[in-house]
Motif scaffolding. Structure first.
Motif, PDB file in Angstrom:
ATOM      1  N   ASP A   1       0.810  -1.217   0.000  1.00 43.32           N
ATOM      2  CA  ASP A   1       0.000   0.000   0.000  1.00 43.32           C
ATOM      3  C   ASP A   1       0.846   1.271   0.000  1.00 43.32           C
ATOM      4  N   GLU A   2       2.180   1.127   0.117  1.00 40.08           N
ATOM      5  CA  GLU A   2       3.076   2.271   0.014  1.00 40.08           C
ATOM      6  C   GLU A   2       3.553   2.498  -1.417  1.00 40.08           C
ATOM      7  N   LEU A   3       3.219   1.576  -2.313  1.00 44.24           N
ATOM      8  CA  LEU A   3       3.695   1.664  -3.695  1.00 44.24           C
ATOM      9  C   LEU A   3       2.769   2.579  -4.495  1.00 44.24           C
ATOM     10  N   PRO A   4       3.308   3.617  -5.146  1.00 48.05           N
ATOM     11  CA  PRO A   4       2.467   4.463  -6.002  1.00 48.05           C
ATOM     12  C   PRO A   4       2.064   3.711  -7.265  1.00 48.05           C
ATOM     13  N   GLN A   5       0.918   4.051  -7.821  1.00 52.08           N
ATOM     14  CA  GLN A   5       0.420   3.359  -9.000  1.00 52.08           C
ATOM     15  C   GLN A   5       1.376   3.509 -10.179  1.00 52.08           C
ATOM     16  N   GLY A   6       2.012   4.673 -10.279  1.00 53.96           N
ATOM     17  CA  GLY A   6       2.954   4.873 -11.395  1.00 53.96           C
ATOM     18  C   GLY A   6       4.105   3.889 -11.354  1.00 53.96           C
ATOM     19  N   LEU A   7       4.597   3.589 -10.171  1.00 55.69           N
ATOM     20  CA  LEU A   7       5.687   2.625 -10.044  1.00 55.69           C
ATOM     21  C   LEU A   7       5.198   1.221 -10.365  1.00 55.69           C
ATOM     22  N   ILE A   8       3.978   0.878  -9.862  1.00 55.10           N
ATOM     23  CA  ILE A   8       3.409  -0.443 -10.161  1.00 55.10           C
ATOM     24  C   ILE A   8       3.240  -0.608 -11.669  1.00 55.10           C
ATOM     25  N   ASP A   9       2.716   0.423 -12.331  1.00 55.71           N
ATOM     26  CA  ASP A   9       2.504   0.352 -13.777  1.00 55.71           C
ATOM     27  C   ASP A   9       3.831   0.220 -14.522  1.00 55.71           C
ATOM     28  N   ALA A  10       4.840   0.945 -14.066  1.00 58.52           N
ATOM     29  CA  ALA A  10       6.145   0.882 -14.737  1.00 58.52           C
ATOM     30  C   ALA A  10       6.754  -0.506 -14.601  1.00 58.52           C
ATOM     31  N   VAL A  11       6.665  -1.101 -13.413  1.00 52.52           N
ATOM     32  CA  VAL A  11       7.256  -2.421 -13.171  1.00 52.52           C
ATOM     33  C   VAL A  11       6.509  -3.495 -13.956  1.00 52.52           C
ATOM     34  N   THR A  12       5.197  -3.515 -13.892  1.00 50.37           N
ATOM     35  CA  THR A  12       4.448  -4.559 -14.588  1.00 50.37           C
ATOM     36  C   THR A  12       4.538  -4.410 -16.101  1.00 50.37           C
ATOM     37  N   ALA A  13       4.530  -3.179 -16.618  1.00 50.81           N
ATOM     38  CA  ALA A  13       4.658  -2.983 -18.067  1.00 50.81           C
ATOM     39  C   ALA A  13       6.010  -3.487 -18.564  1.00 50.81           C
TER      40      ALA A  13
ATOM     41  N   THR B   1       8.194   3.584 -23.236  1.00 54.37           N
ATOM     42  CA  THR B   1       7.562   3.073 -24.446  1.00 54.37           C
ATOM     43  C   THR B   1       6.664   1.889 -24.127  1.00 54.37           C
ATOM     44  N   LEU B   2       7.142   0.987 -23.273  1.00 58.30           N
ATOM     45  CA  LEU B   2       6.329  -0.170 -22.880  1.00 58.30           C
ATOM     46  C   LEU B   2       5.078   0.276 -22.109  1.00 58.30           C
ATOM     47  N   MET B   3       5.210   1.294 -21.284  1.00 55.04           N
ATOM     48  CA  MET B   3       4.048   1.781 -20.531  1.00 55.04           C
ATOM     49  C   MET B   3       2.988   2.359 -21.474  1.00 55.04           C
ATOM     50  N   VAL B   4       3.436   3.047 -22.504  1.00 51.61           N
ATOM     51  CA  VAL B   4       2.482   3.561 -23.509  1.00 51.61           C
ATOM     52  C   VAL B   4       1.830   2.402 -24.252  1.00 51.61           C
ATOM     53  N   ARG B   5       2.626   1.413 -24.636  1.00 53.50           N
ATOM     54  CA  ARG B   5       2.118   0.274 -25.395  1.00 53.50           C
ATOM     55  C   ARG B   5       1.051  -0.481 -24.622  1.00 53.50           C
ATOM     56  N   HIS B   6       1.222  -0.614 -23.334  1.00 51.74           N
ATOM     57  CA  HIS B   6       0.270  -1.379 -22.518  1.00 51.74           C
ATOM     58  C   HIS B   6      -0.794  -0.497 -21.874  1.00 51.74           C
ATOM     59  N   GLY B   7      -0.896   0.750 -22.321  1.00 48.15           N
ATOM     60  CA  GLY B   7      -1.985   1.621 -21.891  1.00 48.15           C
ATOM     61  C   GLY B   7      -1.856   2.145 -20.482  1.00 48.15           C
ATOM     62  N   LYS B   8      -0.675   2.180 -19.950  1.00 43.66           N
ATOM     63  CA  LYS B   8      -0.479   2.671 -18.586  1.00 43.66           C
ATOM     64  C   LYS B   8      -0.390   4.197 -18.531  1.00 43.66           C
ATOM     65  N   ILE B   9       0.216   4.791 -19.555  1.00 50.12           N
ATOM     66  CA  ILE B   9       0.337   6.248 -19.648  1.00 50.12           C
ATOM     67  C   ILE B   9       0.096   6.657 -21.089  1.00 50.12           C
ATOM     68  N   SER B  10      -0.082   7.939 -21.301  1.00 49.10           N
ATOM     69  CA  SER B  10      -0.257   8.451 -22.665  1.00 49.10           C
ATOM     70  C   SER B  10       1.097   8.755 -23.274  1.00 49.10           C
ATOM     71  N   LYS B  11       1.091   8.909 -24.595  1.00 53.03           N
ATOM     72  CA  LYS B  11       2.330   9.255 -25.290  1.00 53.03           C
ATOM     73  C   LYS B  11       2.829  10.619 -24.842  1.00 53.03           C
ATOM     74  N   GLU B  12       1.898  11.545 -24.604  1.00 55.59           N
ATOM     75  CA  GLU B  12       2.288  12.878 -24.166  1.00 55.59           C
ATOM     76  C   GLU B  12       2.985  12.832 -22.804  1.00 55.59           C
ATOM     77  N   GLU B  13       2.479  12.002 -21.899  1.00 54.22           N
ATOM     78  CA  GLU B  13       3.112  11.864 -20.588  1.00 54.22           C
ATOM     79  C   GLU B  13       4.522  11.287 -20.724  1.00 54.22           C
ATOM     80  N   ALA B  14       4.658  10.309 -21.623  1.00 59.40           N
ATOM     81  CA  ALA B  14       5.970   9.694 -21.841  1.00 59.40           C
ATOM     82  C   ALA B  14       6.953  10.709 -22.411  1.00 59.40           C
ATOM     83  N   ASP B  15       6.501  11.482 -23.407  1.00 55.14           N
ATOM     84  CA  ASP B  15       7.391  12.468 -24.034  1.00 55.14           C
ATOM     85  C   ASP B  15       7.855  13.511 -23.030  1.00 55.14           C
ATOM     86  N   LYS B  16       6.964  13.931 -22.150  1.00 56.83           N
ATOM     87  CA  LYS B  16       7.339  14.916 -21.135  1.00 56.83           C
ATOM     88  C   LYS B  16       8.367  14.330 -20.170  1.00 56.83           C
TER      89      LYS B  16
END
Length: 921
Positions: free
Chosen positions: A90-102, A246-261
């Motif tokens: 419960d201390e893990l932020p969703q962004g980190l979980i998404d990055a690891v699983t992607a 790139t993997l996070m964008v491919r698996h729908g975790k973040i948008s391309k704009e978020e990745a580019d930033k």
């Protein structure tokens, strides 16, 4: 009934004639085989599953620490027992979980422990590229493998891993499994678990503060923690971060704009100001990690609880680190703080790495120049690419003659390879050419032995040529081919180890917690003949004792070695300086230079000092035996300058005799005739014939040599002039001047070689009435033209004079010791260097009234010179060309490699060198 019976018989016959098609038989056979195989595979799989370890809650919690042992079995480092902070799910932020699983397992929250889609793709890849080429492990499987299994790529272990993953998913939730994974894995820099990694790299203890870029960096690190370490390799870190985004964008975790930033971030700006404290001997541990990763498939020295046996000599390591430190009592005088250095110390007998100096200051976050640098080796390559192969394949001797006549034109170009001092010494020995580090003889030697042989020889010593191609510049280490100190130490070590080579190694064996042991010590191989190793070593010993490496000489040790510098085509100076050398106990290679490989060194002698200090320190209080000459090598005396090599004759002066090494059976058989001396004539007499007004000359010659006699004459005080050559033992001289004094000289000359001549013999006579001279009392004049000269070649003093008077003998006094002779000269042997001699000659009449009458004495003196001492001063561009017949002290600066035009080299940052020239030393 008959019809029915006949019908049944026909039907039976028809049925009998119907046979099953061949394809049906094949299908049936394959089906049976598949069933059998399936049963067998199932039985095997069942066995593997049955023998799989049980799930152990204790092993799921933390990684196991690894112990690193030195050469004496003492633990000097424990990896993995500290720097660990546990985090709850419960201390893990969703962004980190998404990055690891992607990145690691996109369907982690959907599958039951194994991902059938990934398994299918992996099966196809493994069939195509071989087993183990692609994995299909889920996060659950990675937790199982790190907790319960070994990292070997075996089908049995993969089956057990999948079975245990299914079991783990039944007993634990997805959240618990992901929590285990993120607390267990290693992130580099000594950080275990994602919480400690976030603190170590970004200074963040609250994971909710992690940015998207930081989460992507952490998700990408476990694949290769050392390579992607942001403190050491920020550029590689960013590449890996971009892959995760790139993997996070491919698996729908973040948008391309978020990745580019997120991609716009500057990696160093995210990091803590200083990297974490390192474990002891970090430079050595980097080699340990490299070897374990390469030789023990899938092993992780930070998490697998290994016991790793190494070759480290902690005393040697500490001394090397001291010499590379900034301590005030460091005896090495570095010209500035920016100069970098890399250093490798090996055991000459085994190839074991005893110490590694990675960089100045021993900063673990800095580049490891001993292992990672890629620099031109300069003239340290000459033994490897030129002289070593020539001894090995052509069996050249250390006396082998090479014509150092002029710059060497590079075929197909307008460029030439020149000697570093711009001087050319003509014919010289291979030994002299190497110890003076001359380039032209080296490239000619490579041309003689051939590129194929030279390349094969160098590659057997661990050298890898750029583009797998060897060029003429490789003879002097001035091409795109680059090396590091560990490679050079490994190559030179073979010369000191009778030609036996194995790759330098830091790890001898690895023990797993289950007591399984993997031996990692490399096999040794004889890569050259023992005569090559010994003769090359002997030449490298003289390169230190009398050549460009004199500053590295250790008088108390039998040590061999070679200098090397490089230079740039567009500026003076050297960007790299090397020294590689060895004794029978240790081999050391040192490089110095700058991160900016276009910056030249103000002092190219630092490697000499590092080598000398380290070798002297390591050799204290131990016996260092000299190199033993094998039976395949013979020492032979050679007349200096003979080409081909010839034995000295009994007349060859000692100063013209040298001792060189030859492969047995190739030593010189012929004896030089250059200094052969014919026997002189004897009984030379000259008398004046008053009736014919001639002088009759006759002599004796007792030798059987095929000679003629050169007769010369001097009138009064004139010059000696040749009259003629005759094969007779007499001559008549006509047209004699009345009342003149004649000196007649006869020399025996070899008819086959006019340079072979005897000593001259002389006789004097006066044209006139002999009786008047004999009977005239007191008519005894003094001798004329008395001279004394020291003949260095024969170590004698030649004394000569003229006498124009009645017959007389001559009383000769040398420093008070007197003897009487009838000739007009004598030789004084046994002359003492530095001694002065006074010679007095007095004529004494022999006939008639002059019998016993003494003429006036004449005297002269001569001083025998002292033996010359070698010049101990340095030389430079203004020095005379090196002459092995009168060797001069080598120049103080070893600027060896000179080439008028260079080919750009290639390398990797920070050691690539585009545009580097081939003017190497």
């Amino acid at each position: 009934m008959a019809d029915n019976s006949q019908s049944r018989s026909a039907r039976r016959k028809q049925k009998k004639n119907k046979k099953k098609p061949l394809w049906k038989k094949i299908v049936l056979s394959l089906l049976i085989i598949l069933i059998v195989m399936g049963i067998g595979a199932g039985a095997t799989a069942a066995y593997w599953i049955a023998t799989a370890p049980d799930i152990n809650d204790a092993k799921l919690s933390d990684p196991l620490a690894s112990q690193i042992l030195d050469k004496d079995g003492e633990v000097f480092a424990v990896l993995g027992e500290q720097k660990r902070t546990k985090v709850n799910y419960d201390e893990l932020p969703q962004g980190l979980i998404d990055a690891v699983t992607a990145t690691e397992d996109a369907r982690f929250f959907e599958h039951s422990g194994i991902d059938l889609r990934r398994i299918g793709a992996a099966v196809i890849a493994n069939i195509t590229n071989g087993f183990g080429s692609e994995g299909a492990s889920t996060i659950t499987q990675q937790v199982v493998e790190k907790s319960f299994l070994t990292p070997e790529k075996k089908i049995s272990l993969k089956v057990q891993e999948q079975w245990l993953a299914l079991q783990l998913e039944r007993e634990y939730s997805k959240e618990e499994i992901l929590e285990m994974y993120l607390n267990k894995i290693y992130y580099g820099s000594g950080a275990y678990g994602v919480a400690k990694a976030a603190e170590t790299y970004f200074g963040k203890k609250d994971l909710s503060e992690l940015s998207l870029a930081e989460s992507a960096i952490l998700a990408g690190l476990p694949q290769r923690p050392s390579a992607y370490n942001p403190f050491e390799n920020p550029e590689l870190t960013k590449e890996r971060m971009n892959t995760v985004l790139t993997l996070m964008v491919r698996h729908g975790k973040i948008s391309k704009e978020e990745a580019d930033k997120a991609r716009e971030v500057d990696i160093p700006s995210l990091l803590q100001k200083s990297s974490p404290d390192s474990t002891p001997y970090e430079a050595f541990l980097q080699q340990v990690q490299k070897e374990v990763e390469e030789k023990v498939d899938g092993a992780d020295i930070y998490t697998d609880g290994l016991t790793i046996h190494t070759t480290l000599d902690t005393d040697a390591q500490e001394h090397v680190e001291f010499l590379l430190s900034n301590q005030e009592d460091n005896p090495i005088s570095y010209p500035d703080d920016e100069m970098q250095a890399g250093m490798a110390v090996l055991d000459t007998k085994s190839g074991a790495i005893r110490a590694i100096g990675g960089n100045r200051g021993n900063d673990p976050g800095d580049f490891n120049y001993a292992l990672q640098t890629k620099r031109q080796p300069g003239s340290t390559m000459k033994p490897i690419t030129a002289y070593g192969p020539a001894i090995e394949y052509d069996k050249i001797s250390t006396y082998h003659q090479i014509n150092d006549d002029k710059p060497y034109p590079i075929p197909g170009t307008d460029a030439s390879i020149r000697n570093w001092n711009r001087q050319y010494g003509g014919w010289m020995t291979a030994r002299h050419a190497l110890n003076q580090s001359l380039n032209v003889p080296a490239v000619k030697t490579l041309e003689e032995v051939g590129y194929e042989n030279a390349k094969k020889f160098a590659e057997s010593l661990g050298i890898k040529f750029a583009d797998d191609k060897m060029t003429i510049g490789d003879a002097i280490g001035g091409t795109s081919t680059t090396v590091n100190p560990l490679q050079m130490a490994g190559a030179y070590r073979a010369f000191g180890n009778e030609g036996i080579y194995n790759e330098p190694y830091a790890v001898t064996k690895v023990e797993f917690p289950d007591e399984r042991t993997v031996e990692t010590k490399p096999e040794s191989e004889a890569v050259m003949a023992d005569y090559t190793a010994y003769m090359m070593t002997d030449m490298l010993k003289s390169a230190i004792s009398e050549g460009t490496g004199k500053l590295a000489d250790i008088p108390s040790l039998p040590v061999a070695g070679k200098t090397g510098t490089t230079n740039l085509s567009d500026k003076e100076g050297s960007p790299d300086s090397w020294f590689s050398g060895y004794t029978t106990n240790y081999t050391i290679s040192v490089w110095t230079g700058y991160n900016d490989n276009q910056r030249t060194l103000p002092d190219t002698k630092v490697p000499h000092a590092l080598f000398k200090n380290t070798m002297a320190e390591l050799s204290k209080d131990i016996e260092t035996k000299d190199f033993v000459k094998p039976d395949s090598v013979v020492e032979a005396k050679v007349e200096k300058g003979s080409n081909p090599a010839a034995k000295p004759s009994e007349y060859t002066p000692s100063a013209s005799i040298i001792t060189e090494l030859f492969v047995k059976g190739t030593e010189p058989k012929e004896t030089s005739e250059k200094f052969d001396q014919l026997d002189p004539v004897s009984g030379l007499e000259a008398s004046f014939n008053e009736d014919s007004n001639t002088i009759d000359v006759n002599w004796k010659y007792d030798s059987d040599a095929d000679v003629s006699f050169e007769v010369s004459m001097k009138v009064n005080d004139g010059e000696m002039q040749t009259l003629s050559t005759t094969e007779e033992n007499e001559m008549e001289i006509t047209e004699v001047e009345p009342g003149a004094n004649y000196t007649i000289q006869v020399v025996a000359v070899n008819n086959e070689d006019e340079s072979s001549r005897s000593e001259p013999k002389t006789a004097t006579v006066k044209s006139g009435t002999e009786e008047e001279d004999e009977n005239e009392e007191g008519n005894i004049p003094p001798v004329e033209g008395l001279s004394a000269q020291y003949n260095e070649g024969n170590s004698i003093i030649d004394v000569n004079w003229n006498y124009n008077g009645p017959p007389a003998s001559f009383e000769v006094s040398v420093n008070g010791q007197t003897q009487t002779v009838d000739s007009n000269g004598l030789e004084i042997s046994g002359a003492t260097p530095g001694q002065s001699y006074t010679i007095t000659v007095t004529p004494v009449g022999k006939n008639g009234n002059n019998d016993g009458v003494r003429g006036q004495s004449q005297n002269t003196s001569v001083t025998v010179p002292n033996e010359e001492n070698p010049d101990e001063g340095g030389g430079g561009d203004q020095s005379p060309p090196p002459d092995e017949n009168n060797p001069e002290e080598p120049p103080a600066d070893d600027g060896e490699q000179e080439q008028e035009q260079e080919s750009p080299g290639e390398g990797e940052n920070p050691d690539s060198r585009p545009g580097q020239g081939q003017e190497n030393q």
